[in-house]
Scaffold this active site. Sequence first.
Site, PDB file in Angstrom:
ATOM      1  N   HIS A 146       1.266  -1.541   0.052  1.00  0.00           N
ATOM      2  CA  HIS A 146       0.204  -0.001   0.101  1.00  0.00           C
ATOM      3  C   HIS A 146       0.606   1.709  -0.213  1.00  0.00           C
ATOM      4  O   HIS A 146       1.830   1.521   0.727  1.00  0.00           O
ATOM      5  CB  HIS A 146      -0.383   0.210   1.209  1.00  0.00           C
ATOM      6  CG  HIS A 146      -1.894   1.100   1.444  1.00  0.00           C
ATOM      7  ND1 HIS A 146      -3.174   0.963   1.921  1.00  0.00           N
ATOM      8  CD2 HIS A 146      -1.627   1.984   1.315  1.00  0.00           C
ATOM      9  CE1 HIS A 146      -4.070   2.195   1.457  1.00  0.00           C
ATOM     10  NE2 HIS A 146      -3.048   3.203   0.973  1.00  0.00           N
ATOM     11  N   HIS A 206       1.284   5.427  -1.807  1.00  0.00           N
ATOM     12  CA  HIS A 206       1.493   6.723  -2.296  1.00  0.00           C
ATOM     13  C   HIS A 206       2.454   7.111  -3.617  1.00  0.00           C
ATOM     14  O   HIS A 206       3.055   7.581  -2.888  1.00  0.00           O
ATOM     15  CB  HIS A 206       0.425   7.412  -1.817  1.00  0.00           C
ATOM     16  CG  HIS A 206      -0.899   7.194  -0.969  1.00  0.00           C
ATOM     17  ND1 HIS A 206      -2.350   7.070  -1.896  1.00  0.00           N
ATOM     18  CD2 HIS A 206      -1.252   6.428  -0.230  1.00  0.00           C
ATOM     19  CE1 HIS A 206      -3.244   6.566  -0.967  1.00  0.00           C
ATOM     20  NE2 HIS A 206      -2.359   6.295  -0.023  1.00  0.00           N
ATOM     21  N   LEU A 207       2.639   7.283  -4.913  1.00  0.00           N
ATOM     22  CA  LEU A 207       3.518   7.824  -4.697  1.00  0.00           C
ATOM     23  C   LEU A 207       3.377   9.010  -5.860  1.00  0.00           C
ATOM     24  O   LEU A 207       4.136   9.649  -6.235  1.00  0.00           O
ATOM     25  CB  LEU A 207       3.614   6.565  -6.900  1.00  0.00           C
ATOM     26  CG  LEU A 207       4.448   5.444  -5.592  1.00  0.00           C
ATOM     27  CD1 LEU A 207       5.170   4.306  -6.833  1.00  0.00           C
ATOM     28  CD2 LEU A 207       5.822   5.526  -5.102  1.00  0.00           C
ATOM     29  N   ARG A 208       2.118   9.434  -5.822  1.00  0.00           N
ATOM     30  CA  ARG A 208       1.627  11.033  -6.707  1.00  0.00           C
ATOM     31  C   ARG A 208       1.869  10.654  -8.325  1.00  0.00           C
ATOM     32  O   ARG A 208       2.398   9.633  -8.990  1.00  0.00           O
ATOM     33  CB  ARG A 208       2.087  11.233  -5.829  1.00  0.00           C
ATOM     34  CG  ARG A 208       2.413  11.707  -4.612  1.00  0.00           C
ATOM     35  CD  ARG A 208       1.379  12.217  -4.273  1.00  0.00           C
ATOM     36  NE  ARG A 208       0.625  12.277  -2.350  1.00  0.00           N
ATOM     37  CZ  ARG A 208      -0.361  11.491  -1.794  1.00  0.00           C
ATOM     38  NH1 ARG A 208      -0.746  10.793  -2.198  1.00  0.00           N
ATOM     39  NH2 ARG A 208      -0.334  12.078  -0.554  1.00  0.00           N
ATOM     40  N   ASN A 243      -5.805   7.117  -5.962  1.00  0.00           N
ATOM     41  CA  ASN A 243      -6.094   8.594  -5.450  1.00  0.00           C
ATOM     42  C   ASN A 243      -5.305   9.639  -5.844  1.00  0.00           C
ATOM     43  O   ASN A 243      -5.193  11.028  -5.680  1.00  0.00           O
ATOM     44  CB  ASN A 243      -6.191   8.362  -4.014  1.00  0.00           C
ATOM     45  CG  ASN A 243      -5.234   8.469  -3.370  1.00  0.00           C
ATOM     46  OD1 ASN A 243      -3.918   8.181  -3.910  1.00  0.00           O
ATOM     47  ND2 ASN A 243      -5.094   9.516  -1.678  1.00  0.00           N
ATOM     48  N   LYS A 287     -10.095   0.077  -5.379  1.00  0.00           N
ATOM     49  CA  LYS A 287      -9.253   0.086  -3.896  1.00  0.00           C
ATOM     50  C   LYS A 287     -11.043   0.962  -3.655  1.00  0.00           C
ATOM     51  O   LYS A 287     -11.073   1.738  -4.716  1.00  0.00           O
ATOM     52  CB  LYS A 287      -8.685   1.402  -4.046  1.00  0.00           C
ATOM     53  CG  LYS A 287      -8.439   2.873  -3.493  1.00  0.00           C
ATOM     54  CD  LYS A 287      -7.939   1.471  -2.326  1.00  0.00           C
ATOM     55  CE  LYS A 287      -7.981   2.120  -0.263  1.00  0.00           C
ATOM     56  NZ  LYS A 287      -6.618   3.180  -0.253  1.00  0.00           N
ATOM     57  N   HIS A 291     -10.474   0.872   2.297  1.00  0.00           N
ATOM     58  CA  HIS A 291     -10.604   2.204   3.175  1.00  0.00           C
ATOM     59  C   HIS A 291     -11.122   2.278   3.859  1.00  0.00           C
ATOM     60  O   HIS A 291     -12.545   2.708   3.545  1.00  0.00           O
ATOM     61  CB  HIS A 291     -10.521   4.060   2.553  1.00  0.00           C
ATOM     62  CG  HIS A 291      -9.415   5.190   4.034  1.00  0.00           C
ATOM     63  ND1 HIS A 291      -8.500   5.484   4.161  1.00  0.00           N
ATOM     64  CD2 HIS A 291     -10.660   5.211   4.968  1.00  0.00           C
ATOM     65  CE1 HIS A 291      -8.539   6.061   4.990  1.00  0.00           C
ATOM     66  NE2 HIS A 291      -9.820   6.106   5.560  1.00  0.00           N
ATOM     67  N   HIS A 300      -4.246  -0.596   5.847  1.00  0.00           N
ATOM     68  CA  HIS A 300      -4.280   0.498   7.357  1.00  0.00           C
ATOM     69  C   HIS A 300      -4.825   0.301   8.347  1.00  0.00           C
ATOM     70  O   HIS A 300      -5.503   1.202   8.707  1.00  0.00           O
ATOM     71  CB  HIS A 300      -3.682   1.883   6.668  1.00  0.00           C
ATOM     72  CG  HIS A 300      -4.869   2.916   6.063  1.00  0.00           C
ATOM     73  ND1 HIS A 300      -6.168   2.137   6.199  1.00  0.00           N
ATOM     74  CD2 HIS A 300      -4.525   3.000   4.218  1.00  0.00           C
ATOM     75  CE1 HIS A 300      -6.591   3.584   5.180  1.00  0.00           C
ATOM     76  NE2 HIS A 300      -5.860   3.559   4.504  1.00  0.00           N
ATOM     77  N   LEU A 337      -4.165   9.443   7.894  1.00  0.00           N
ATOM     78  CA  LEU A 337      -5.758   8.582   8.085  1.00  0.00           C
ATOM     79  C   LEU A 337      -6.232   7.909   7.948  1.00  0.00           C
ATOM     80  O   LEU A 337      -5.395   6.671   6.645  1.00  0.00           O
ATOM     81  CB  LEU A 337      -7.235   9.172   6.882  1.00  0.00           C
ATOM     82  CG  LEU A 337      -7.352  10.913   7.703  1.00  0.00           C
ATOM     83  CD1 LEU A 337      -8.241  11.618   6.647  1.00  0.00           C
ATOM     84  CD2 LEU A 337      -8.126  10.720   9.430  1.00  0.00           C
ATOM     85  N   ASP A 341       1.416   2.407   3.689  1.00  0.00           N
ATOM     86  CA  ASP A 341       0.766   3.931   3.343  1.00  0.00           C
ATOM     87  C   ASP A 341       1.580   5.412   3.524  1.00  0.00           C
ATOM     88  O   ASP A 341       0.563   6.132   3.643  1.00  0.00           O
ATOM     89  CB  ASP A 341      -0.547   4.125   4.688  1.00  0.00           C
ATOM     90  CG  ASP A 341      -1.776   5.611   3.897  1.00  0.00           C
ATOM     91  OD1 ASP A 341      -1.748   5.367   2.693  1.00  0.00           O
ATOM     92  OD2 ASP A 341      -2.201   6.182   5.041  1.00  0.00           O
ATOM     93  N   ALA A 374      -3.413  15.005   5.253  1.00  0.00           N
ATOM     94  CA  ALA A 374      -3.553  13.285   6.207  1.00  0.00           C
ATOM     95  C   ALA A 374      -2.076  13.277   5.177  1.00  0.00           C
ATOM     96  O   ALA A 374      -2.435  12.464   4.431  1.00  0.00           O
ATOM     97  CB  ALA A 374      -5.043  13.038   6.230  1.00  0.00           C
TER      98      ALA A 374
HETATM   99  O1  DOR Z   1      -2.882   9.613   5.494  1.00  0.00           O
HETATM  100  C1  DOR Z   1      -3.228   9.289   4.596  1.00  0.00           C
HETATM  101  N1  DOR Z   1      -3.058   9.646   3.454  1.00  0.00           N
HETATM  102  N2  DOR Z   1      -4.099   8.673   4.757  1.00  0.00           N
HETATM  103  C2  DOR Z   1      -5.226   8.369   3.481  1.00  0.00           C
HETATM  104  O2  DOR Z   1      -5.849   7.581   3.150  1.00  0.00           O
HETATM  105  C3  DOR Z   1      -4.883   8.861   2.108  1.00  0.00           C
HETATM  106  C4  DOR Z   1      -3.847   9.102   2.708  1.00  0.00           C
HETATM  107  C5  DOR Z   1      -2.839  10.008   1.015  1.00  0.00           C
HETATM  108  O3  DOR Z   1      -3.351  10.439  -0.206  1.00  0.00           O
HETATM  109  O4  DOR Z   1      -2.200  11.355   1.350  1.00  0.00           O
HETATM  110 ZN    ZN Z   2      -3.379   5.085   2.152  1.00  0.00          ZN
END
Ligand code: DOR
Ligand code: ZN
Length: 354
Positions: free
Chosen positions: A17, A19-21, A45, A101, A138, A176, A221, A249, A265
């Site tokens: 899990h 996030h690489l943007r 996302n 997701k 989530h 998470h 989160l 995460d 977050a």
């Molecule tokens: O803390 C978090 N950041 N929780 C998430 O579910 C998304 C993530 C984000 O993409 O920044």
């Molecule tokens: Zn996440």
Amino acid sequence: MTSFSTSFSIIKPDDLHVHLRDGALLEIVAKHTARQFSRAIIMPNLVPPVTNTQLAGEYKARIEKAAGQGFEPLMTLYLTDNTEMQEIQKAAENGFVKGAKLYPAGATTNSDSGVTDISKIYHVLEEMQKQGLPLLIHGEVTNADIDIFDREKVFIEAILAPLTAKFPDLKIVFEHITTKDAAEFVAASGQNIAATITAHHLLFNRNHMLAGGIRPHYYCLPILKRNIHREALQKAALGDSGKFFAGTDSAPHILAKKESSCGCAGCYTAAYALELYAQVFDKAEDLSKPASQAKFENFMSKFGADFYGLPYNNEQITLHKISQKIAEKISTPEGDIIPLLAGEEIDWSVVYAA
Ligand code: DOR
Ligand code: ZN
């Protein structure tokens, strides 16, 4: 006299899990993840979100370019109220999409296009169950009147338990997890239900974020909970059920967005993820012992692969119990990212080839 500190190797792990943007941030953070992990489940996302196989394929190519050779992105689709069954069929046929997701709309960063009511996607979940495509969740309710510290627990009662009863064979990753309730729910469920656990939820409780001052880099989160929950997560991570595995995460945000009157977050852990997880296992079980090293390898490199039906990676990675200082900041063209525990010492270091 020379003293030897612990050093051991494990199969190069998977981050189930992350996030690489995209764009300039992707260029930097993908390399951090690829240094420590052979593969990673890539969260969808983005803005706009990765809602279909076509977009996932294009994003995959950008990640491969940024990460360099030897790293395999395991792609995911972002479910919306309008996701079509055909999209699930297409994803299953293509093979590189490993899950879809579920963000309840409004639950977290870039979740505005998420699902507003789970019943709207029952036909999609039916197809996922049929195709064996995992649903990555989530797990928080979004009702404004539910206390933020209770949102995961309420999600289990209101959404997840009925969902697992309605789709008994659907593969689900409860992402998470942050509560004893979630750990117990997963442990008591069938083998088709698993969970990821982050390093930060294993290391910290809400006091770390709130006592003596608000520390925005600990804000994520689902939010950090009381210590009894952290203890339950540790027990789950150290267990042998095969249902709990590493998912960082790691979620990069630039400093100005974190240190703000309304900070966003996400904890950035990708650059030191293995060391942070090692810290947890070492404190709990002493990583100089081969049996503890084997548990660490299960959690980092085997249980997640088993759940997703992937072969174990061929490469190894070595950890050394030599302390290092976490970088104060990571500079990017969009601004600095402040890693979790910036400027602080940790006990472990990954040994990288020169
Ligand atoms: O803390 C978090 N950041 N929780 C998430 O579910 C998304 C993530 C984000 O993409 O920044
Ligand atoms: Zn996440």
